[in-house]
Design an enzyme around this catalytic site. Structure first.
Site, PDB file in Angstrom:
ATOM      1  N   ASP A 138      -1.035   0.517  -4.765  1.00  0.00           N
ATOM      2  CA  ASP A 138      -2.350   1.051  -5.122  1.00  0.00           C
ATOM      3  C   ASP A 138      -2.295   2.544  -5.427  1.00  0.00           C
ATOM      4  O   ASP A 138      -3.209   3.089  -6.033  1.00  0.00           O
ATOM      5  CB  ASP A 138      -3.366   0.749  -4.019  1.00  0.00           C
ATOM      6  CG  ASP A 138      -2.858   1.127  -2.639  1.00  0.00           C
ATOM      7  OD1 ASP A 138      -1.686   1.524  -2.502  1.00  0.00           O
ATOM      8  OD2 ASP A 138      -3.653   1.032  -1.688  1.00  0.00           O
ATOM      9  N   HIS A 139      -1.243   3.185  -4.971  1.00  0.00           N
ATOM     10  CA  HIS A 139      -1.044   4.615  -5.222  1.00  0.00           C
ATOM     11  C   HIS A 139       0.333   4.928  -4.697  1.00  0.00           C
ATOM     12  O   HIS A 139       0.955   4.098  -4.009  1.00  0.00           O
ATOM     13  CB  HIS A 139      -2.108   5.469  -4.514  1.00  0.00           C
ATOM     14  CG  HIS A 139      -2.157   5.226  -3.044  1.00  0.00           C
ATOM     15  ND1 HIS A 139      -1.208   5.726  -2.171  1.00  0.00           N
ATOM     16  CD2 HIS A 139      -2.995   4.475  -2.286  1.00  0.00           C
ATOM     17  CE1 HIS A 139      -1.482   5.313  -0.949  1.00  0.00           C
ATOM     18  NE2 HIS A 139      -2.557   4.542  -0.983  1.00  0.00           N
TER      19      HIS A 139
ATOM     20  N   SER B 122      -7.013   4.098  -1.018  1.00  0.00           N
ATOM     21  CA  SER B 122      -6.793   2.659  -1.191  1.00  0.00           C
ATOM     22  C   SER B 122      -8.070   1.915  -1.552  1.00  0.00           C
ATOM     23  O   SER B 122      -8.007   0.839  -2.138  1.00  0.00           O
ATOM     24  CB  SER B 122      -6.199   2.066   0.080  1.00  0.00           C
ATOM     25  OG  SER B 122      -4.918   2.590   0.309  1.00  0.00           O
TER      26      SER B 122
ATOM     27  N   ASP C 260       2.077   2.291   3.566  1.00  0.00           N
ATOM     28  CA  ASP C 260       1.271   3.518   3.489  1.00  0.00           C
ATOM     29  C   ASP C 260       1.135   4.180   4.854  1.00  0.00           C
ATOM     30  O   ASP C 260       1.301   5.395   4.983  1.00  0.00           O
ATOM     31  CB  ASP C 260      -0.108   3.159   2.935  1.00  0.00           C
ATOM     32  CG  ASP C 260      -1.099   4.308   3.042  1.00  0.00           C
ATOM     33  OD1 ASP C 260      -1.066   5.189   2.177  1.00  0.00           O
ATOM     34  OD2 ASP C 260      -1.887   4.317   4.001  1.00  0.00           O
TER      35      ASP C 260
ATOM     36  N   THR D 216      -7.939  -2.011   1.407  1.00  0.00           N
ATOM     37  CA  THR D 216      -7.343  -2.855   0.361  1.00  0.00           C
ATOM     38  C   THR D 216      -7.888  -4.281   0.393  1.00  0.00           C
ATOM     39  O   THR D 216      -8.439  -4.747  -0.612  1.00  0.00           O
ATOM     40  CB  THR D 216      -5.806  -2.819   0.442  1.00  0.00           C
ATOM     41  OG1 THR D 216      -5.378  -1.461   0.358  1.00  0.00           O
ATOM     42  CG2 THR D 216      -5.171  -3.628  -0.675  1.00  0.00           C
TER      43      THR D 216
ATOM     44  N   HIS E  40       2.521   8.077   5.461  1.00  0.00           N
ATOM     45  CA  HIS E  40       1.682   9.228   5.853  1.00  0.00           C
ATOM     46  C   HIS E  40       2.379  10.091   6.917  1.00  0.00           C
ATOM     47  O   HIS E  40       2.454  11.308   6.760  1.00  0.00           O
ATOM     48  CB  HIS E  40       0.310   8.763   6.349  1.00  0.00           C
ATOM     49  CG  HIS E  40      -0.678   8.530   5.252  1.00  0.00           C
ATOM     50  ND1 HIS E  40      -1.113   9.550   4.439  1.00  0.00           N
ATOM     51  CD2 HIS E  40      -1.315   7.417   4.822  1.00  0.00           C
ATOM     52  CE1 HIS E  40      -1.977   9.062   3.556  1.00  0.00           C
ATOM     53  NE2 HIS E  40      -2.109   7.769   3.770  1.00  0.00           N
TER      54      HIS E  40
ATOM     55  N   ASP F  26      -9.647  -3.481   6.405  1.00  0.00           N
ATOM     56  CA  ASP F  26      -9.235  -2.182   5.862  1.00  0.00           C
ATOM     57  C   ASP F  26      -9.489  -2.172   4.346  1.00  0.00           C
ATOM     58  O   ASP F  26      -9.769  -3.207   3.738  1.00  0.00           O
ATOM     59  CB  ASP F  26      -7.746  -1.956   6.189  1.00  0.00           C
ATOM     60  CG  ASP F  26      -7.347  -0.489   6.098  1.00  0.00           C
ATOM     61  OD1 ASP F  26      -8.233   0.383   6.049  1.00  0.00           O
ATOM     62  OD2 ASP F  26      -6.134  -0.207   6.077  1.00  0.00           O
TER      63      ASP F  26
ATOM     64  N   ASP G  78       0.839  -1.200   0.000  1.00  0.00           N
ATOM     65  CA  ASP G  78       0.000   0.000   0.000  1.00  0.00           C
ATOM     66  C   ASP G  78       0.875   1.252   0.000  1.00  0.00           C
ATOM     67  O   ASP G  78       1.665   1.447   0.911  1.00  0.00           O
ATOM     68  CB  ASP G  78      -0.904  -0.016   1.237  1.00  0.00           C
ATOM     69  CG  ASP G  78      -2.123   0.872   1.057  1.00  0.00           C
ATOM     70  OD1 ASP G  78      -1.947   2.062   0.748  1.00  0.00           O
ATOM     71  OD2 ASP G  78      -3.245   0.359   1.218  1.00  0.00           O
TER      72      ASP G  78
HETATM   73 ZN   LIG Z   1      -2.922   6.118   2.618  1.00  0.00          ZN
END
Ligand SMILES: [Zn+2]
Length: 646
Positions: free
Chosen positions: A461-462, A215, A419, A276, A423, A274, A166
């Site tokens: 995913d990003h 996500s 991820d 994903t 952050h 979550d 992620d």
């Molecule tokens: Zn995120």
């Protein structure tokens, strides 16, 4: 992009496929005409000039798997229509979707009209043209939408393992390779498992609502082949408040179970409910509905054989400090459904080897990250969760359980906290979790060596705003930006690796990476890269509630440079970016994951590799093998739009 199939023109209505400026001009001036062409995809400001806006879900340019199940909905906004007439490929929609019940509603008093068909399918490959005519106060409005229905050729893969890190953008892969393998005189001292895949491509990440994805809609694109919206999964967003009634599209776990009776599994270091993992089995407009997702996991048709990760609170009743849907004890219900249950690494290792259904919930929330869980074992961070398994272990156990199914398996494995550490701009914890992720890929690669009919796909995913500026060597009292080595001063990092497990001996070393962030809240930077505990960059401003300012704790030297925010003050962390992300693949069908692909194409690559065909009694395509990295029916060029479009 113009529509390839002109819509049939009923009666005296003029149907036009004008787009962009030409159409917007038309909207502004055509009020005297008896028929007005409204439009989808028109910017908000232009839409205001259109008294009536027609929306079809699935959206224009959607690709639909022949025989897959989806909900079809038309929404008319701006006025309450007297009539909504829908034709599909020139047939009345009731006739086209024979057997499906059209439900007509007016959700917004006096201002809308909707028609919904649940659980429909389209069998014939090729273009499908949906025309909607809404009549309001004697005036008719029309719009057309085109989908492409695809039928797959025979697949070569029996099993698919999809790895998602992620938030893993290209710079995260590079940082992981540098830290894990080392680099000398410009050449890497080794490559990651994900680097050694046969194919490598680039994935676009946007959803249909916005440039930057989260996500949920990103995983939804991978799981369903349809784009969704921020916070949405397995659905197209409708105009009602209920997050569970939005039009659904079938996901890969449902397809694999329904058409092929394959085994399926979800593994994550985040809450297993979550965004994903949830997007691969559940349908909701709001990813925060995690209790709903947990109860979905128990339902026939959605129930994965293996679920492992964090988030036990969503499965447990209040009496066990949980927050489950309807106060159910879902853990007990899974046990009653034949699942072996584990709450710790020790319990996971003790599950009988014969157990093919597993529920492992190793934390009430997200599992701890590798650095805290396996390196420092910091009791302040771990609390009572001192016995959590790692991602390679969970991956191996999941594969063992799923591989017993003679019909093959689909497994999604997520490194959820890459991820969650990017952050707060903690690249060290993120990279350590990405090394753990790569080691889990190694487990799958060893399975693939013995089972070459297994396709392994690795992607993100990003991306995040992380970038490697150079290296960082604090010396002569220099700290923070002053100690960053750029260009010729970016001497190679000095991590050592005596353990041989892919991790450096310590993240603290003379020369480490200098990592910069293209977006961030206000924060202090003194060059610190390793904090004893996970720590956000900012704290709530005591003067202004809901806004965030730099946390002095981020710069323990007390000499931090205050970095001004580049995002609104209400944002307390670094945010996702619109960057493309990598995809790597190995095994049968890996050629589909090459070049530049839309995020929805990952679904098509998986379906094509497995040869999933809901129209065949055994779920296997009776057609020939697809070659050349294209999807769809080889006999029908119209069903192969991917990559060929400009
Ligand atoms: Zn995120």
């Amino acid at each position: 992009m113009s529509q390839s199939v002109p819509a049939p023109t009923p009666g005296s209505l003029s149907s036009r496929s004008t787009r962009g400026f030409a159409r917007r001009a038309l909207l502004g001036t055509a009020v005297t005409a008896s028929a007005i062409v409204t439009t989808h995809g028109v910017p908000e400001a232009s839409a205001q000039t259109a008294p009536v806006v027609i929306k079809a879900l699935p959206i224009d340019r959607a690709n639909v798997l022949a025989g897959s199940r989806f909900d079809f909905r038309v929404e008319v906004a701006g006025a309450q229509p007297d009539r909504i007439e829908i034709t599909v490929n020139g047939q009345d929609a009731d006739t086209f979707f024979k057997g499906a019940n059209a439900v007509r509603t007016n959700e917004i008093a006096g201002k809308s009209g909707e028609v919904t068909y649940r659980n429909v399918t389209v069998a014939n490959p090729g273009p499908v043209s949906v025309q909607v005519i809404a009549t309001v106060a004697g005036r008719s409005y029309v719009d057309t939408f085109t989908w492409t229905v695809l039928r797959m050729g025979a697949g070569q893969a029996r099993n698919v393992i999809l790895f998602i890190s992620d938030g893993m953008g290209f710079p995260t892969v590079t940082a992981t390779r540098i830290v894990s393998r080392g680099i000398t005189e410009g050449k890497y001292d080794g490559f990651l498992n994900m680097d050694r895949m046969e194919y490598r491509g680039t994935v676009t990440t946007s959803g249909y609502d916005a440039l930057v994805t989260d996500s949920a809609n990103s995983a939804s694109a991978y799981a369903t082949g349809h784009k969704s919206v921020v916070n949405g999964m397995g659905i197209y967003e409708d105009n009602t408040k209920d997050p569970t009634d939005d039009p659904r599209v079938e996901n890969i776990i449902e397809l694999a179970k329904r058409t092929r009776r394959m085994a399926t599994g979800l593994v994550s270091t985040a809450d297993i409910t979550d965004a994903t993992p949830a997007a691969f089995a559940a349908h909701t407009r709001r990813r925060s509905e995690q209790a709903f997702v947990a109860s979905t996991y128990l339902e026939d048709g959605h129930r994965p054989d293996v679920l492992m990760g964090g988030g036990s609170r969503w499965f447990l009743p209040k009496a066990q400090q949980g927050a489950s849907s309807d106060d159910r004890d879902l853990v007990a219900e899974f046990r009653a459904a034949g699942y072996a249950v584990a709450a710790t690494r020790t319990e996971l290792r003790a599950t009988p080897a014969s157990a093919t259904k597993l529920l492992g919930l190793f934390h009430t929330g997200n599992m701890s990250v590798w650095y805290d869980r396996e390196e420092t074992k910091n009791p302040n961070v771990l609390g009572k969760f001192t016995d959590q398994p790692n991602l390679p272990e969970m991956t191996g156990r999941a594969i063992d359980a799923l591989a017993t199914n003679p019909n093959g398996f689909f497994l999604m494995v997520e490194a959820g906290s890459v991820d969650k550490q990017l952050h707060p701009m903690d690249w060290v914890r993120a990279v350590y979790d990405n090394i753990e992720f790569d080691n889990a890929i190694g487990v799958a690669r060893r399975f693939q060596e013995k089972n070459p009919d297994t396709l392994i796909i690795v992607t993100a995913d990003h991306s995040h705003a992380m970038s490697i500026t150079g290296t960082y060597t604090p010396y002569e009292g220099k700290l923070g930006p002053d100690a960053v080595g750029t260009y010729a001063e970016s001497v190679f990092p000095t991590f050592t690796r005596k353990r041989g497990d892919g991790f450096p001996d310590s993240p603290v070393t003379k020369t480490t990476l200098a990592v910069g962030w293209a977006n961030h809240p206000e924060h202090f930077d003194d060059g610190t890269t390793v904090w004893a505990e996970p720590l956000g960059p900012s704290i709530e401003d005591p003067q202004v509630k809901g806004t965030y300012i730099g946390d002095p704790k981020r710069a323990p030297s007390g000499k931090g440079v205050l970095m001004p925010r580049t995002v609104p003050a209400s944002v307390n962390s670094e945010v996702h970016t619109a960057d493309d992300v990598p995809v790597m693949a190995s095994g049968p069908g890996s050629e589909f994951f090459n070049g530049l692909v839309d995020n929805t194409d990952l679904f098509w690559g998986i379906v094509a590799s497995l040869g999933i065909d809901p129209l065949s009694p055994n779920g296997r395509s009776p057609m020939g093998k697809i070659t050349g990295g294209r999807f769809g029916d080889p006999a029908n060029p119209a069903s192969r739009p991917h990559f060929a479009k400009p």
